[in-house]
Design an enzyme around this catalytic site. Structure first.
Site, PDB file in Angstrom:
ATOM      1  CG  HIS A  68      73.013  24.637 -37.721  1.00  0.00           C
ATOM      2  ND1 HIS A  68      73.744  25.801 -37.702  1.00  0.00           N
ATOM      3  CD2 HIS A  68      73.816  23.727 -38.318  1.00  0.00           C
ATOM      4  CE1 HIS A  68      74.916  25.601 -38.262  1.00  0.00           C
ATOM      5  NE2 HIS A  68      74.990  24.339 -38.641  1.00  0.00           N
ATOM      6  CG  ASP A  99      73.427  28.400 -35.506  1.00  0.00           C
ATOM      7  OD1 ASP A  99      72.759  27.439 -35.100  1.00  0.00           O
ATOM      8  OD2 ASP A  99      74.216  28.328 -36.470  1.00  0.00           O
ATOM      9  N   GLY A 184      79.660  20.023 -41.639  1.00  0.00           N
ATOM     10  CA  GLY A 184      80.281  19.185 -40.630  1.00  0.00           C
ATOM     11  C   GLY A 184      81.206  19.973 -39.722  1.00  0.00           C
ATOM     12  CG  ASN A 185      84.643  22.402 -40.727  1.00  0.00           C
ATOM     13  OD1 ASN A 185      84.871  22.304 -41.931  1.00  0.00           O
ATOM     14  ND2 ASN A 185      85.509  22.007 -39.815  1.00  0.00           N
ATOM     15  CB  SER A 186      77.978  23.412 -38.388  1.00  0.00           C
ATOM     16  OG  SER A 186      77.784  23.943 -39.669  1.00  0.00           O
TER      17      SER A 186
END
Length: 926
Positions: A68, A99, A184-186
């Site tokens: 994502h 993901d 944003g850590n994704s």
């Protein structure tokens, strides 16, 4: 004595030295780990993307992030490393279900031959709740200087399951952490205390707290990433697996097959309806949820071991080939179209949060090739060439093949000969000349093309010789593949990596050749480059032909039938040939096999024991209100201490223990002022349960001090957001006691019903469902507090994270008097059923009536209900009904019962020290 003193002094000095070195070690580990973390941005500032994080896993620039994150960026993106350098990056492969996306960094630094700093993948199956965890990434795109941000915490839970979000996205067997995870850590890494990657950060639970961390984050396990890494390098849109079989847990706790598709490999391998599954992929299966969790971390087409107990009581083990979870048509919807996935990224930072920065102009991708069904076929070509080049260097010596040369010394077009004592094959451009025990002959590869009349069945021709499943076809294509990558009528692709013989220790490279309706898979040892196995699939409903290559011979089989076998004297049979092994052993000694043979450390043992004393509570719920919470076992006969909420107003309260066993419970007492309640399990009289001892804080001889020092490390054990289901352990969070103070928060007319001491915690713990959970000390596992209900300061929208100190008086008698009023003492006429329905029709839930003087607080108001439209709110205190004073909940219920059902009812409530009136129409009461 002096010697003993000196020894103790030296021991103390060593301990102090270790503690002094710990911060330095941690800083060094984090500093090194940061170098492998990247910040990801869209290639163009006009792209509809926010950005995210990733981690480099190889020195040549392969990096992993979330699907994502790359999804809205398209084929290309910009990646910044911690040293301040920018790199162009291109998508390699994508996993929309899990993901995960694999990208490849490019740039002058890589083209000059320099290596990038990278991180190692650890074994996520060895991770336990309570282990150290570090999240490094780019939250809110704060890294304007490309230095990633660091947050530290612990592993809150393992083997978690998060249901699908949207079309495909599903997190199985993932890790949960309380380290801060924000937008944003994704895609960034979750490290262990040694700086190894144990997961890729993905989802986080925001719920009603807004887009900020609430102490609950999830990461795709490093083992899942490892299993899919080879398939992602193939440039494909990868798929996850299914066994084409359904399982369920029966009343005895056994996991049984409910249904098995007749065409599935599981059925061909001997699994049947009502068989009990004991182990799968080297892990014990103790619930249907565990099976689904494990199944979700593997790619399709993998062949893995399954141990079952049949209806006759006999155990047997077999290998089952997994099918794809989705159809090709479904996966094609995720195909690359013009270099862009036109889907919204809901978990990226908002564009308004993006810092203004000068992004270098995006360069056209030099390493991208579009093809249907692939994210980037360029990398498939690279991997295919790598594997075949390494194989051809072996010159087939491992199989004892003879390769006669042409007159000019070349081998192109020459035949391959395998001469054994019992059989021989000569492979050529036109087919296979064979000499088998039944006789000699020639198999013509082009027979089906040359035959003008239909005289031969194509399926049986390509499956020749009979009983082999396609031995001739497999050998013929092996020779063709060895000579050239250009085979007429064939598609040759790199399919990724897969295990052989069910062992996950080594993953073999796989090349797939699709030729005239047949699929042939070639597996190569990654260490030597030699071919280890060929699988020939001529039919989707039959066993394939399997040809195993060893250093001193070969073996061909079809299902359980060994078609031919070399004389392999003096060599132990490789595990790859152990397709099926059966046993008549009926005992259960192996059912409880542990996947971790090493004994856990003392801290882990304390935490594991404490988790067994936490229960999951399910009661009344309506609309968007939660009907679940946590509880703490405080007696061996099944008493549970928890928070007093509207969920306990249910006529049936369900309790789920740590091992998945379920019980009914009854509310036997409560204290509305402290907002605590006591439940009692309805079990057998002789049952005993693990439990916490409650501190006797009013006793001068108590060994349980109430005044815990500020800074004391603590664990919080609870089930926030109802994450843990069935026999899953509840969540673990770690922090310190930040303060001990008197609670001062608004709830109705009182600043708070509970006005006593609380522990303020420095981590986010008071989430939905967490109330009633335990706060224990890290060092000893001692219970010191009960997690309170959610409280928020409406002026600054800050949530209070606190726990009510636990004490023995919460369930014990004091001076001969019980600490609670028994609910059964309330006159039945005060709580008629139609009165309860009246409040439900209004859309109001009141706190449970546990005593004659329980205050009439509104616990929750359903959205869009008559009560909500009238303006009533949670925490309002009802003080009058139609102008008549109502000093307790029992009186309120009685007054509502006595009102005229055809006329409106006026409720007078006290809110923020102000009396307010609200009128509810009579028609909306029915």
């Amino acid at each position: 004595m002096r010697i003993v003193f000196c020894f103790l002094l030296l021991l103390l000095s060593a301990v102090c030295s270790v503690r002094a070195e710990e911060p330095e070690r941690r800083i060094a580990v984090i500093s090194k780990a940061m170098q492998s973390v990247i910040a990801i941005y869209p290639a163009s500032d006009n792209a509809e993307a926010g950005g995210g994080s990733g981690v480099i896993l190889s020195p040549d620039g392969y990096a992993v992030t979330n699907f994502h994150v790359v999804q809205p960026c398209g084929i290309t993106m910009k990646c910044a490393t911690a040293d301040g350098n920018f790199h162009d990056a291109v998508v390699v492969g994508i996993d929309p279900v899990g993901d995960i996306a694999l990208i490849k960094l490019n740039g002058s630094k890589l083209s000059s031959g320099s290596n990038l700093p990278f991180a190692e993948l650890a074994d996520s199956d060895s991770v336990q709740a309570g282990d150290e965890a570090v999240v490094i990434g780019n939250p809110f795109l704060l890294a304007v200087n490309f230095k990633p941000c660091v947050s530290q915490g612990i592993i809150s839970g393992v083997h978690r399951y998060q249901p699908p979000s949207g079309t495909f996205l599903e997190y199985t067997d993932c890790l949960q952490t309380d380290a801060a995870v924000n937008p944003g850590n994704s895609g960034g890494p979750l490290f262990n205390g040694s700086g190894e990657v144990i997961g890729i950060v993905g989802r986080c639970s925001f719920e009603k707290r807004g887009r900020v961390n609430v102490g609950i984050g999830f990461a795709v396990s490093s083992n899942q990433v490892r299993y899919f890494l080879g398939t992602l390098k193939s440039g494909r849109i990868v798929d996850h697996s299914t066994m084409n079989a359904a399982v369920s847990t029966d009343s005895a706790g056994r996991v049984l097959f409910d249904d098995i598709l007749g065409t599935a490999d599981a059925y061909r391998s001997g699994l049947r309806y009502n068989d009990e599954i004991l182990r799968f992929a080297e892990r014990t299966i103790d619930s249907a949820n565990t099976f689904k969790n494990i199944l979700g971390i593997f790619p399709k087409n993998w062949r893995l071991p399954v141990t079952v107990r049949g209806s006759d009581g006999k155990r047997f083990e077999t290998l089952v080939r997994l099918a794809g979870l989705h159809s090709e048509a479904e996966l094609e919807e995720w195909n690359v179209e013009n270099g862009y996935w036109k889907l919204k990224d809901d978990s990226a930072p908002d564009r308004k949060d993006r810092k203004k920065m000068m992004l270098p102009p995006a360069a056209p991708p030099p390493n991208y090739e579009a093809r249907k069904g692939y994210a980037n076929f360029y990398f498939n070509r690279i991997e295919r060439e790598r594997v075949l080049k390494a194989w051809r260097k072996t010159t087939l010596e491992h199989s004892k093949w003879n390769q006669p040369a042409n007159t000019d010394g070349s081998h192109t077009g020459s035949s391959l000969q395998l001469l054994r004592s019992r059989f021989s094959f000569i492979l050529s451009d036109t087919g296979v000349e064979y000499n088998l025990p039944p006789g000699k002959g020639f198999w013509d590869a082009n027979l089906m093309l040359e035959t003008k009349e239909f005289v031969t069945d194509p399926l049986s021709h390509y499956a020749s010789p009979k009983g082999s499943g396609g031995l001739f076809t497999a050998l013929y294509l092996m020779r063709r593949l060895y000579l050239s990558e250009d085979i007429a009528d064939a598609e040759i692709v790199y399919a990724g990596t897969a295990p052989l013989g069910g062992s996950l220790d080594v993953l073999y490279d796989e090349i797939t050749v699709t030729w005239r309706g047949n699929e042939v898979r070639f597996y190569f040892d990654p260490a030597t480059g030699k071919m280890s196995l060929i699988e020939m699939f001529g039919s989707a409903i039959e066993h394939p032909c399997e040809i195993y290559f060893y250093s001193d011979g070969i073996e061909a089989r079809c299902g359980n039938n060994i078609f031919l076998k070399d004389n392999l004297q003096g060599r132990e049979k490789e595990k790859a040939t152990q397709a099926v092994s059966r046993s008549t052993d009926n005992d259960d000694d192996n059912d409880n096999h542990s996947d971790n043979s090493s004994a856990p450390p003392a801290a882990a043992a304390i935490l594991a024991l404490s988790l067994q004393k936490i229960v999951k509570i399910y009661g009344a719920s309506a609309g968007g209100l939660h009907g679940y919470q946590s509880g703490v076992l405080v007696s061996e006969d099944g008493r549970i201490l928890t928070a007093l909420t509207s969920a306990l107003q249910s006529g049936q309260i369900r309790i789920v223990l740590y091992n998945g066993r379920q019980y009914e419970a009854e509310l036997i007492g409560a204290d509305p002022m402290k907002e605590t309640a006591v439940l009692k399990l309805k079990g057998e009289a002789d049952e005993t349960f693990p439990y916490f001892l409650l501190p006797a804080i009013h006793s001068s001889n108590s060994s349980f001090p109430i005044n815990m020092p500020i800074g004391t490390p603590v664990y919080a054990l609870s089930n926030p957001f109802n994450i843990a289901g069935g026999n899953e352990a509840v969540s673990v969070q770690r922090g310190i006691i930040a303060a001990e103070t008197t609670l001062s928060a608004r709830r109705g007319v009182f600043e708070t019903p509970y006005r006593g001491s609380i522990y303020v915690l420095d981590f986010t713990v008071n989430n939905p469902g967490a109330c009633g959970g335990a706060v224990i000390t890290v060092e000893t596992g001692r219970l010191i507090g009960i997690i309170g209900k959610e409280l928020r300061n409406k002026e600054n929208n800050a949530w209070l994270n606190y726990a009510v100190p636990a004490e023995s008086k919460m369930i014990a008698a004091d001076s001969g008097k019980t600490a609670f009023s028994d609910k059964r003492r309330i006159p039945s006429e005060y709580i008629p059923e139609d009165t309860v329905k009246t409040f439900q029709n209004w859309g109001m839930l009141l706190i449970p009536s546990v005593g004659e003087r329980t205050p009439a607080f509104i616990d929750a108001v359903l959205p869009n209900s008559p009560a909500a439209k009238a303006g009533l709110q949670a925490d309002d205190l009802i003080v009058m009904i139609n102008g008549v004073l109502s000093p307790s909940l029992a009186v309120v219920e009685d007054l509502v019962y006595q009102t005229d059902k055809t006329k409106p009812v006026t409720l007078t409530v006290e809110r923020d020290y102000t009396l307010l009136e609200f009128t509810l129409d009579a028609q909306k009461r029915n």
